[in-house]
Design an enzyme around this catalytic site. Structure first.
Site, mmCIF file in Angstrom:
data_model
loop_
_atom_site.group_PDB
_atom_site.id
_atom_site.type_symbol
_atom_site.label_atom_id
_atom_site.label_comp_id
_atom_site.label_asym_id
_atom_site.label_seq_id
_atom_site.Cartn_x
_atom_site.Cartn_y
_atom_site.Cartn_z
ATOM 1 N N HIS A 1 44.587 52.126 32.413
ATOM 2 C CA HIS A 1 45.034 50.974 31.642
ATOM 3 C C HIS A 1 43.984 50.565 30.605
ATOM 4 O O HIS A 1 44.304 50.223 29.481
ATOM 5 C CB HIS A 1 45.314 49.820 32.610
ATOM 6 C CG HIS A 1 45.948 48.643 31.975
ATOM 7 N ND1 HIS A 1 47.299 48.433 31.987
ATOM 8 C CD2 HIS A 1 45.418 47.607 31.288
ATOM 9 C CE1 HIS A 1 47.573 47.325 31.343
ATOM 10 N NE2 HIS A 1 46.454 46.791 30.903
ATOM 11 N N HIS B 1 54.260 45.164 29.599
ATOM 12 C CA HIS B 1 54.005 44.566 30.908
ATOM 13 C C HIS B 1 55.077 45.074 31.867
ATOM 14 O O HIS B 1 55.865 44.307 32.404
ATOM 15 C CB HIS B 1 53.998 43.039 30.804
ATOM 16 C CG HIS B 1 52.911 42.420 31.607
ATOM 17 N ND1 HIS B 1 53.117 41.367 32.458
ATOM 18 C CD2 HIS B 1 51.595 42.720 31.719
ATOM 19 C CE1 HIS B 1 51.968 41.045 33.040
ATOM 20 N NE2 HIS B 1 51.034 41.841 32.599
#
Lengths: 995, 273
Positions: free
Chosen positions: A249, A322
């Protein structure tokens, strides 16, 4: 015991929430025996409050005397058949509870002990003949998400026997007496190293664990640690920091990997970092070509990209995803997605005013009738939860949601994609400093601003670096609080203008670990005092404080002499700000809790020690040669059926629930036309109300083309965003792009046998991005990649189609010349720009007909296509164009029909007049999705001038706008003539999504 | 030369229309327009006293967590100014007693109603009406037609017949305490704006022309003096022709329909001070 206040609608007043829930139960669960649903808000006061004060609170801030009644410690309604109480689990963000606590303290005007808290919940009262099983279903499928909420169900008899007052408040109980840190022994077998990573949710590979082990067993590290009183073993805090810093990430390992790309019959191609070889290279080439016209101010290095807008201001733009949190908690995940991405432009340079949001969602069909695998929700619930989360996040932040789209494909069942983007407007000059530059200096204090730290969002960064699996942690989900964030950003803009900080960044994924880690690389080190960090509740261990992703927090690097002014201003603005330590130049990240050093990490190892991955990509043309065959078309029925399809139909019900015109600069809204309901191509806003210079925002996304070739998918996504922006009058020379990759795991493993192909798909997408953006002269200014959009539980594995969202921002020199897509006037001429090819592969038409066809829409001549866009811009600037709409999903037939029903006009079009290449049937002309095509409406007296402008480019007069209801297509062979009612067409288009 | 006429736009804590509201004040001719936050009033760094016109803009005060504007109403009623130790709310009441003007838009209207500043029947600042959940149960952004009541004492709507503005709210349904309140509002012409059907030009209860189900189609009310006025639709959102949802197809004047409300306010102040 806590006191409870219940507030609900007076009996004669309509309960809008109750009615909405009843309708949902009937529609979604098909439980029809519910006569009515009433609701009451529950306020739980956890602390000692005098009885008279409770009455004052109930009558004052907590209820509306005109339409509501209240009860105290006695249920609001006692004649129900069933009652369900939904509350938050301990530790979950309770925004209304926080506001209520503040209201109680203000109303009573006295101080409360630290332990005082207010919690909220809702009681739902059901009337009718309903089984316990049905109520349980309603509770779990409609009323609550058990990951973050508690459910209590009572029949009336059961309720009479309990005393709600005796329920404890949902506070986090601190029971543990853990030491400040623990040591982790890395002198173990490879299997054991992997087990440490897996059990600790660290998402570190064996190579990475071994690299850490090597570092900690090197003589230099050993002696350095000894000299500084650190244990020889790594501490759990250090391991967590490395796991966060090195997560996919945060570190984009796949985009930085060494890749060997193999394609049949070709030399293997060695790619050293996709990011450097394609993304950065694109921008470098474009900037070089633009020369003195280069408008990029800050690309790739900050939280968002920055481009020049005019002589005084710059545009800041970032799009984030998200996905994983939204799969587990659609509402909270999406809410956090939008308020989270707000902090990216805000935390860029010295900060900026946020001016627009743009959101793109990908879901499975809300009408999905198959079995929903464990741990995920039905796609309709995901759609509604995400819609509402973004509604609350965007609307409450006062940022207009100016455009977006929803893409449907049943493979998004495993993971929905939630792309949230935010634009900001930044002054070029902030008190003599460049607005887009920032740098923390040694000695600057680390001041954390905004919300408090809890266990929410622990391991978010590492969790989203893995597929969704059984052990995916509940704590990875956070719930955003737009108001705490709004107060914080209001305050920080004042602090910025007073010159009170040198740098600012947000606490997003990875929390303090990520933000302090990034800022400390400016100076080469930091000392952090975790015992000073403000907590939501007791009981967090140091590592948890450091990696928590609790929301609404930013860090500022404040020079020592400005710390008092900064803290005083924060206090005045009701914003919490805490001095957590300082930036240093020692080369070490030094984290302490009181007098104990819990982590001491070499900054160079943290940021540069990560071993590079080596991967293989293997391309095979899986659809090669398949040319679909289609039954003869019923153009009328097919066009209507296309208009009903999820990817084409009206999204008005979503758009209306987003505030798309706050800030007062709306020029082209998401809906346009005679009845304010046509689908706009892109948004135009005027961010400075005293000026007519505008900003256009658009998006391009076509994941279904990935089934044939991700090169085509990417080229078409880029072209779609560009087309859309051109349609509203954006200047093509000012376009800047953001690439946002959402992929299925491209790392080959036993559990992921197709990884090499998926990686080849990623490589090809990058190749297209470079080719098209360089040809179009569009620099990439920021981007994001989310590489693990897979679902693996039991024997169910679902991978999303490889998806690139291309988001675009451009300048509209004078918004008064902007164009909308609705037909305007009887007698005007219709032109089609661009060439039509028989590109039906993976089109909406092919999918609808169930035809497998490899002739995927292809951008054949980007240079010439871009010439068309530039010429179109000249035409728009000269005021020649009344309406403009691009041909995308569903092709020409759909685009033309949309222009008709948006403008309350008919049209007559001749397929023969269309410039095409190789099209043999009306199906190919009308439903092909060839890129680069735009429909134009032009007044007859301006037609000649337009044709002169386009003399060397593909532009054909194909028909006319006419009065009335009829849309008429003359086929390639003149007959048959198909006629369609625009009123019927609009009804079809509006019929699908009506929730 | 006449003196400066000054407007204050009270922002912070979740308001979000302050910028365009200040812009509309400027278009309306106010000489000084300051965006001041509630925190500056609470600290005592600023006060209402120097201003002639108070504008309460739209937004989501405290996230509307306890019901729209409830928590802010509670804050204004109970807060003590830090620098002076004096309660804050009397600044508002003396502002009104001094004959000054207040305009509440959307969340600002909700705030005025919950503070009891509107409709203030018989001059009492107690809550008599409310703005509650839309009948649709959802927040919506859409443009609506309003008709002004020509007999209303409202100083903001002089010369305005009908007006086209966006609503952007989830809690805009006007509900009075009882029918007596409604009757009084009607008799005293305190109903300033009604949602109308553009075809018939008559007040309507039909969705979506009446977007929230308001009683008597009420979109805005004033106090008995006409100097305090609140409405759910957003006049500051239609300052320029390009704000109109159909400006690209219809003949729309360069200036929007919103600034007139602000110009009327300024002219009233200029005449009466």
């Amino acid at each position: 015991m806590p006191e409870r206040i219940y507030v609900g609608a007076k009996s004669q007043v309509r309960d809008a929430l109750g009615e909405k829930i009843r309708a949902k139960i009937i529609q979604d669960l098909e439980i029809g025996t519910i006569n009515s649903v009433r609701t009451a808000a529950v306020y739980i006061l956890n602390g000692s409050v005098y009885p008279a004060d409770i009455v004052a609170l109930a009558e004052g801030p907590l209820s509306d005397p005109i339409v509501q009644d209240y009860t105290i410690n006695k249920t609001f309604c006692d004649s129900f058949d069933w009652m369900v109480e939904v509350g938050f689990l301990p530790g979950v963000t309770d925004n209304a509870g926080r506001t209520a606590k503040e209201a109680v303290i203000i109303a009573l005007g006295r101080t409360f002990p630290e332990s005082f808290s207010v919690h909220t919940g809702t009681q739902y009262f059901f009337f009718g003949n309903i089984s316990r099983k049905s109520i349980e279903r309603i509770a779990v499928e409609i009323l609550a998400n058990t990951l973050i909420q508690s459910i209590k169900i009572y029949s009336r008899d059961e309720w009479l026997r309990v005393h709600a007052k005796d329920f404890p408040a949902p506070v986090v109980i601190d029971t543990h007496t853990a030491p400040l840190f623990s040591e982790v022994n890395l002198h173990v077998s490879d299997d054991a190293l992997l087990a440490i990573s897996k059990n600790g949710m660290l998402a570190l590979s064996l190579d990475e664990m071994k690299c850490i082990k090597d570092h900690f067993t090197s003589p230099a590290t050993i002696s350095e640690r000894k000299a500084n009183g650190m244990p020889a073993n790594i501490t759990n805090v250090e391991l967590e920091v490395l796991a966060q810093t090195w997560s996919e990430h945060c570190k984009h390992k796949i985009f930085n990997a060494d890749i060997v790309y193999l394609e049949n019959g070709k030399e293997p191609r060695h790619i050293k970092s996709l990011f450097k070889s394609y993304i950065q290279k694109t921008t470098a080439l474009v900037r070089e070509a633009k020369g003195s016209g280069d408008f990029c101010l800050s690309v790739f290095k900050d939280n968002a990209g920055v481009v020049r807008f005019n002589d005084t201001a710059a545009i800041v733009f970032k799009v984030e995803t998200h996905n994983s949190p939204s799969a587990l908690d659609p509402y909270g995940g999406a809410l956090t997605g939008i308020v989270g991405v707000n902090r990216d432009p805000f935390g860029t340079g010295l900060g900026c005013r946020l001016i627009a949001n743009t959101d793109v969602f990908c879901f499975a069909s809300p009408f999905y009738a198959g079995k929903v695998p464990p741990r995920i929700f039905h796609p309709k619930r995901v759609l509604e939860g995400v819609r509402e989360g973004v509604e609350h996040g965007g609307n409450k932040s006062g940022i207009p949601t100016v455009n977006g789209t929803i893409v449907f494909d049943d493979r998004f069942l495993g993971k929905p994609l939630v792309y949230c983007g935010t634009l900001g407007l930044m002054p070029l000059d902030v008190g003599g400093r460049k607005g887009w530059e920032k740098k923390a200096l040694p000695g600057d204090h680390i001041i954390m601003v905004g919300g408090r730290i809890g266990k929410d969002g622990i391991h978010g960064a590492t969790f989203s670096s893995e597929p969704l699996h059984e052990g995916s942690p509940a704590t990875a989900v956070q719930i955003g609080d737009p108001i705490t964030q709004k107060r914080m950003t209001d305050f920080l803009l004042v602090a910025r203008d007073r010159g009170l900080y040198n740098s600012i960044t947000d606490n997003g994924a990875g929390g303090l670990s990520s933000s302090i880690g990034e800022m400390a690389s400016d100076t080469g080190g930091a000392i952090v005092h975790l015992e000073k960090a403000p907590l939501k509740y007791h009981g967090l261990e140091p590592w948890e404080i450091y990696v928590s992703e609790a929301q609404e927090r930013m860090n500022a690097a404040v020079p020592e002499n400005k710390v008092p002014a900064f803290l005083a201003l924060a206090q005045e603005w009701n914003v919490e700000a805490t001095d957590l330590g300082e930036f240093t130049g020692t080369g070490f990240l030094d984290i302490r809790y009181g007098d104990t050093v819990v982590a001491r990490l070499n900054m160079d190892f943290m940021h540069n020690g990560l071993p590079e991955m080596s991967l293989v990509a293997k391309w095979e043309d899986r659809g090669a040669g398949t040319k679909g065959t289609y039954a003869p078309a019923d153009v009328k029925a097919d066009t209507l059926a296309l208009l009903r399809r999820l990817n084409i139909c009206s999204k008005e019900y979503v758009v209306r629930q987003y505030d798309h015109e706050v800030q007062g600069g709306s020029v082209v809204k998401p809906l346009c036309g005679a009845k304010n309901d046509g689908p706009s191509d892109a948004a135009v806003i005027r961010p400075i109300l005293e000026s007519f210079q505008g900003i256009a925002v658009s998006n391009g996304i076509v994941p279904r083309y990935s089934d044939i070739d991700t090169y085509a998918m990417t080229a078409c996504a880029v072209d779609e965003a560009v087309r859309n922006a051109c349609c509203v009058g954006a200047d093509p020379a000012t376009m800047a792009g953001l690439d946002n990759f959402c992929w299925c795991d491209p790392v080959q493993s036993a559990g992921n046998p197709d990884g090499e192909y998926k990686l080849a798909q990623l490589v090809r997408a990058n190749m297209a991005l470079l080719d098209i953006c360089v040809a179009y002269g569009i620099p990439l200014i920021s981007g994001k990649d989310s590489m693990k959009n897979d679902y693996r539980i039991g024997d169910v594995a679902i991978a999303i189609p490889p998806t690139l969202l291309f988001s675009l921002v451009a300048t509209v020199p004078d918004v008064r010349k902007a164009v909308t897509m609705d037909f305007k006037e009887n007698g005007n001429v219709i032109y089609l720009m661009g060439t039509t090819f028989p590109d039906l592969g993976a089109s909406e038409y092919a999918l609808m007909k169930g035809v497998r066809d490899a002739s995927v829409p292809t951008l054949r001549n980007p240079k010439r296509t871009f010439d068309c866009y530039t010429t179109l811009f000249s035409a728009v600037s000269e005021g020649l164009v009344r309406a403009c709409h691009d041909c995308s999903d569903g092709g020409l037939a759909v685009a033309l029909t949309e222009m008709c029903f948006a403008g309350d006009m008919g049209a007559q079009v001749e397929c023969q007049a269309i410039e095409h290449s190789g099209c043999a049937s009306d199906i190919e002309i009308l439903f092909s999705e060839s890129p680069g095509r735009i429909l134009l409406e032009v007044e007859p007296q301006k037609a000649r001038r337009l044709e002169t402008l386009f003399s060397r480019l593909p532009l054909r007069r194909i028909g006319a706008v006419v009065k009335g209801d009829t849309i008429q297509f003359k086929g390639l062979r003149q007959a048959p003539v198909v006629t369609l009612s625009r009123i019927d067409a609009k009804a079809a288009w509006k019929s699908t999504l009506q929730f | 030369m006449s003196r400066d006429i000054a407007a204050i736009v009270l922002a912070g804590n979740g308001t979000n229309c302050e910028m365009e509201t200040a812009h509309a004040c400027r278009l309306g001719g106010f000489d000084t327009v300051d965006i001041i936050t509630v925190w500056e009033l609470v600290s005592g760094d600023a006060s209402l006293d120097p201003y002639d016109f108070l504008c309460l803009p739209g937004g989501f005060l405290d996230g509307d967590d306890l019901g729209s504007a409830k928590a802010q109403a509670n804050r204004l009623l109970h807060t003590v100014v830090k620098k002076t130790g004096a309660p804050l709310f009397p600044q508002f009441t003396s502002f009104i007693q001094n004959g000054k003007l207040i305009l509440g838009i959307c969340n600002g209207f909700q705030l005025m109603v919950k503070l009891g500043l509107l409709p203030a029947l018989s001059g009492a600042f107690t809550q008599q009406v409310t703005l509650t959940n839309n009948d649709s149960g959802r927040f919506e952004d859409r443009w609506v037609w309003l008709k002004a009541n020509p007999s209303s004492p409202c100083v903001f709507t002089k010369g305005i017949g009908t007006i086209y503005l966006p609503v952007r709210h989830g809690e805009g349904k006007f509900v009075a305490r009882d029918s007596e309140v409604l009757d009084t509002l009607r008799k005293q012409n305190q109903i300033v704006f009604s949602y109308i059907d553009p075809e018939t030009q008559a007040p309507t209860m039909k969705y979506p022309e009446n977007p929230n189900g308001s009683q008597l189609s009420i979109a805005g009310v004033c106090d008995a003096t006409g100097r305090l006025f609140g409405l759910m639709p957003h006049p500051e959102a239609y300052s320029h022709g390009t704000n109109h949802p159909r400006w690209s197809r219809e003949d729309v004047p360069e200036e929007g329909m919103g600034p007139q409300l602000f110009r009327n306010a300024r002219e009233y102040i200029a005449k009466n001070s």
